[in-house]
Design a protein around this motif. Sequence first.
Motif, PDB file in Angstrom:
ATOM      1  N   ALA A  67       0.862  -1.248  -0.142  1.00  0.00           N
ATOM      2  CA  ALA A  67       0.212  -0.046  -0.004  1.00  0.00           C
ATOM      3  C   ALA A  67       1.070   1.205   0.135  1.00  0.00           C
ATOM      4  CB  ALA A  67      -0.992   0.018   1.384  1.00  0.00           C
ATOM      5  N   ALA A 109       2.947   1.333  -3.399  1.00  0.00           N
ATOM      6  CA  ALA A 109       2.338   1.930  -4.447  1.00  0.00           C
ATOM      7  C   ALA A 109       2.005   3.332  -4.533  1.00  0.00           C
ATOM      8  CB  ALA A 109       0.625   1.217  -4.507  1.00  0.00           C
ATOM      9  N   VAL A 132      -5.776  -1.392  -5.223  1.00  0.00           N
ATOM     10  CA  VAL A 132      -4.827  -1.688  -4.189  1.00  0.00           C
ATOM     11  C   VAL A 132      -5.285  -2.410  -3.085  1.00  0.00           C
ATOM     12  CG1 VAL A 132      -2.982  -0.705  -2.440  1.00  0.00           C
ATOM     13  CG2 VAL A 132      -3.139   0.333  -4.792  1.00  0.00           C
ATOM     14  N   SER A 192      -4.749  -6.507  -2.114  1.00  0.00           N
ATOM     15  CA  SER A 192      -4.022  -6.706  -0.876  1.00  0.00           C
ATOM     16  C   SER A 192      -4.945  -7.654   0.133  1.00  0.00           C
ATOM     17  CB  SER A 192      -3.802  -5.332   0.046  1.00  0.00           C
ATOM     18  OG  SER A 192      -2.933  -4.567  -0.690  1.00  0.00           O
ATOM     19  N   THR A 248       0.397  -5.911  -7.182  1.00  0.00           N
ATOM     20  CA  THR A 248      -0.211  -4.472  -6.843  1.00  0.00           C
ATOM     21  C   THR A 248       0.111  -3.432  -8.003  1.00  0.00           C
ATOM     22  OG1 THR A 248       0.033  -5.137  -4.175  1.00  0.00           O
ATOM     23  CG2 THR A 248      -0.570  -2.647  -5.008  1.00  0.00           C
ATOM     24  N   ALA A 254      -3.077  -1.920 -10.461  1.00  0.00           N
ATOM     25  CA  ALA A 254      -3.330  -0.647 -10.216  1.00  0.00           C
ATOM     26  C   ALA A 254      -2.690   0.306 -11.285  1.00  0.00           C
ATOM     27  CB  ALA A 254      -2.572   0.156  -8.844  1.00  0.00           C
TER      28      ALA A 254
END
Length: 479
Positions: free
Chosen positions: A341, A344, A363, A367, A387, A391
């Motif tokens: 997280a 990203a 995201v 996760s 991720t 994204a």
Amino acid sequence: MSTAQSSPAPAPRRRLPAWTSNFGWQIVAALVLGLVLGLVARSMGHTPDSPTWLGETLATIGSVYISILKATVIPLVFFAVVASIANLAQVTNAARLAAKTLLWFAITSLIAVLIGLAVGVVMQPGVGTGQSAPESYQARDVGWLDFLTSMVPANFLGLTVKSTVGEDGAVASSPTFNVLQILVIAIVVGIAALKVGEKAAPFLTFSRSVLAVIQKLLWWIIRLAPIGTVGLLGNAVASYGWSTMGTLAKFVVAIYVGLAIVMFVVYPVLARLHGLSVKQFFTGVWPAVQLGFVSRSSLGTLPVTQRVAERNFGVPTGYAAFAVPLGSTTKMDGCAAIYPAIAAVFVAQFYGIEMSLGQYALVVLVSVLGSAATAGTTGATVMLTLTLSTAGLPLEGLALLLAVDPIVDMGRTATNVAGQALVPALVAKQEGILDQARYDAERVDIMGEDEEEIVEARAQDRDDDQDQMVGAAARPARD
């Protein structure tokens, strides 16, 4: 009569420096070398608009490494998820416990990823580099309808074809994979294999074998990370100077802030809400946290984590034998929630990309659902790759973050194992099978027990644990 002449003793081999065999030292050396070469290229007049030969060489090295890494994403995600779901076949007689365990894995992952996003947005570790997005990056504005429809596979491979028109009017087509669709396909295939039963055994065996091969390949690629770090970091420094190093330091601080919130706020609150002593939680989980921090391996810490759950927390042996090993591959709040997280958000800020609400939602979803792909020793790298790909963020930031990975990996693993021991205790408490007296008892040195004592204690408890498990399965689930 001749006498044998003794040959001279061979000269002792010269010992190689530590950095030649130690991955951590190799990363440090690559970090220093990339910084030096980047500064040299910058002194030669390198800029993004007018690159020098050294700057172009560094950029090529970095891009080649990213291309190799991308090649493993699709097969790795598919077979890792299928193999992880197949592990549920071991607990068909305890379906409710399995469902509750997976539910709490998802709940804690959701909390952790939201904390990670909040920390990234508030601390802004990647802001201020002035670096533009790579030429290969194409912005994606993901709306809610796009977010939902993107989960539906267009075909079994999640394959799409992208066409581009060149300056000369020629149309070039290239295949691309939708990683989120691959994840959905893998989940459905894994569940179908469980339902088929014995007939699917060869397929599951094949999936595990392919996964082992791919993980070995990925490990080799990660062993090349020092080379990729030299190229990517060197090119970033050559193009944008010292600001790159400052953002990496801010990134490390942001990661540890997020990990600290989960470890010292979220976990104690969850324990307290279930009527469990916070002090006993920390004193009980400390052996696993300590080893996880040093070893940087959830799988390597697995025996101690399971011992903590059984001996310190009072989780029944039969249930702990399922929940803790499953958690060591799929329950990673540090590697699969906090880290991807914040990373990203960092990558988006580093390249000056404004993330949309849809990208934040992606995201979160990846996760929570994609943590099954973290199995093995390369979990954080796999999860971050998944991720960023889902994204639509540049994977070029991945190798840059690998430069500081050993530093953040210690805290990530410590957080992982703490959660892997806590969730079985929470579920056992809800189901009325937790040995509360053992949880509240004075702590003993479980690391001092030898293996024979552990086996004997488990054998003594197993019959009582089995009775508790059967009784719990017969009772209606508690709220």
